[in-house]
Write a protein that holds these residues in place. Structure first.
Motif, PDB file in Angstrom:
ATOM      1  N   GLN A  51      19.878  -0.948  24.563  1.00 10.67           N
ATOM      2  CA  GLN A  51      18.795  -0.329  24.408  1.00 10.67           C
ATOM      3  C   GLN A  51      17.800  -0.225  23.894  1.00 10.67           C
ATOM      4  O   GLN A  51      16.555   0.082  24.012  1.00 10.67           O
ATOM      5  CB  GLN A  51      19.866   1.308  25.045  1.00 10.67           C
ATOM      6  N   LEU A  52      18.149   0.381  22.535  1.00 13.98           N
ATOM      7  CA  LEU A  52      17.243   0.350  21.730  1.00 13.98           C
ATOM      8  C   LEU A  52      16.611  -0.667  21.079  1.00 13.98           C
ATOM      9  O   LEU A  52      14.685  -0.714  21.113  1.00 13.98           O
ATOM     10  CB  LEU A  52      17.961   1.117  20.439  1.00 13.98           C
ATOM     11  N   LEU A  53      17.281  -1.812  21.425  1.00 14.40           N
ATOM     12  CA  LEU A  53      16.048  -3.036  20.325  1.00 14.40           C
ATOM     13  C   LEU A  53      15.608  -3.249  22.291  1.00 14.40           C
ATOM     14  O   LEU A  53      14.592  -3.870  21.533  1.00 14.40           O
ATOM     15  CB  LEU A  53      17.581  -3.989  20.404  1.00 14.40           C
ATOM     16  N   ALA A  54      15.698  -3.241  23.384  1.00 17.55           N
ATOM     17  CA  ALA A  54      15.152  -3.443  24.482  1.00 17.55           C
ATOM     18  C   ALA A  54      13.504  -2.254  24.168  1.00 17.55           C
ATOM     19  O   ALA A  54      12.886  -3.648  24.733  1.00 17.55           O
ATOM     20  CB  ALA A  54      15.575  -3.515  25.687  1.00 17.55           C
ATOM     21  N   GLN A  55      13.658  -1.502  23.944  1.00 16.26           N
ATOM     22  CA  GLN A  55      12.617  -0.555  23.889  1.00 16.26           C
ATOM     23  C   GLN A  55      12.358  -1.048  23.332  1.00 16.26           C
ATOM     24  O   GLN A  55      10.341   0.014  22.434  1.00 16.26           O
ATOM     25  CB  GLN A  55      13.181   1.045  23.916  1.00 16.26           C
ATOM     26  N   GLY A  56      12.415  -1.232  22.467  1.00 19.04           N
ATOM     27  CA  GLY A  56      11.053  -1.907  20.797  1.00 19.04           C
ATOM     28  C   GLY A  56      11.600  -1.031  19.936  1.00 19.04           C
ATOM     29  O   GLY A  56      11.110  -0.400  18.865  1.00 19.04           O
ATOM     30  N   LYS A  57      12.516   0.001  19.428  1.00 17.67           N
ATOM     31  CA  LYS A  57      13.096   0.530  19.072  1.00 17.67           C
ATOM     32  C   LYS A  57      13.786   0.758  17.871  1.00 17.67           C
ATOM     33  O   LYS A  57      14.167   1.771  16.927  1.00 17.67           O
ATOM     34  CB  LYS A  57      13.681   2.755  19.903  1.00 17.67           C
ATOM     35  N   THR A  58      14.131  -0.288  17.235  1.00 17.23           N
ATOM     36  CA  THR A  58      14.853  -0.832  16.918  1.00 17.23           C
ATOM     37  C   THR A  58      14.797  -1.942  16.210  1.00 17.23           C
ATOM     38  O   THR A  58      14.320  -2.851  17.591  1.00 17.23           O
ATOM     39  CB  THR A  58      16.934  -0.332  16.391  1.00 17.23           C
ATOM     40  N   LYS A  59      14.771  -3.140  15.667  1.00 17.78           N
ATOM     41  CA  LYS A  59      14.762  -4.458  14.758  1.00 17.78           C
ATOM     42  C   LYS A  59      15.528  -4.813  14.815  1.00 17.78           C
ATOM     43  O   LYS A  59      15.442  -6.410  14.700  1.00 17.78           O
ATOM     44  CB  LYS A  59      13.755  -4.875  13.884  1.00 17.78           C
ATOM     45  N   THR A  60      17.220  -4.506  14.702  1.00 21.18           N
ATOM     46  CA  THR A  60      18.347  -5.367  14.424  1.00 21.18           C
ATOM     47  C   THR A  60      19.989  -5.013  15.718  1.00 21.18           C
ATOM     48  O   THR A  60      19.352  -3.812  16.619  1.00 21.18           O
ATOM     49  CB  THR A  60      18.845  -4.547  12.906  1.00 21.18           C
ATOM     50  N   ARG A  61      20.590  -5.877  15.930  1.00 21.99           N
ATOM     51  CA  ARG A  61      21.176  -5.595  17.528  1.00 21.99           C
ATOM     52  C   ARG A  61      22.172  -5.566  16.780  1.00 21.99           C
ATOM     53  O   ARG A  61      23.178  -4.422  17.320  1.00 21.99           O
ATOM     54  CB  ARG A  61      21.680  -7.654  17.787  1.00 21.99           C
TER      55      ARG A  61
END
Length: 126
Positions: free
Chosen positions: A46-56
């Motif tokens: 979810q955070l990855l999709a929102q651009g709030k993290t850069k890593t899976r």
């Protein structure tokens, strides 16, 4: 002396005890709030999709990372975040716990060379 609130304590559940011990020393001298500790794969996606993290992959998935902030939170006050990062590094060093802080990823003491600031993030180094 500052102490963790109910939500911060809850958010530390599942976090590696070495990191929790460092954070327990920090709270004795600086008021902080725990934003997030252990994270599910779904939350990471979810955070990855929102651009709030850069890593899976994140150390949050293993309970080896925490996001925290000086309390009360003032997102514009970078100085307090840097102070917190320095306190974390010093406490961890004294406890012989290896950490990495998101305001100085290479831990060289120079913040100008940081390509991605994640001032709320602290993680254990394997």
């Amino acid at each position: 002396m500052p102490k963790y609130g109910k939500r911060s304590k809850e958010r530390l559940k599942g976090v590696n005890s070495k990191l929790v011990n460092v954070l327990n020393e920090l709270i004795k001298i600086m008021d902080v709030t725990i934003i997030e500790g252990l994270r599910s794969k779904e939350r990471q996606e979810q955070l990855l999709a929102q651009g709030k993290t850069k890593t899976r992959y994140s150390k949050h998935l293993e309970g080896k990372a925490v996001d925290l902030a000086p309390y009360p939170i003032d997102w514009e006050d970078r100085e307090r975040f840097h102070y917190m990062g320095g306190m974390l590094r010093g406490i961890a060093h004294e406890m012989d716990v290896k950490i990495r802080w998101g305001g100085d990823w290479d831990s060289d003491g120079e913040i100008a060379d940081n390509s991605f600031d994640d001032l709320v993030h602290v993680e254990l180094v394997d």
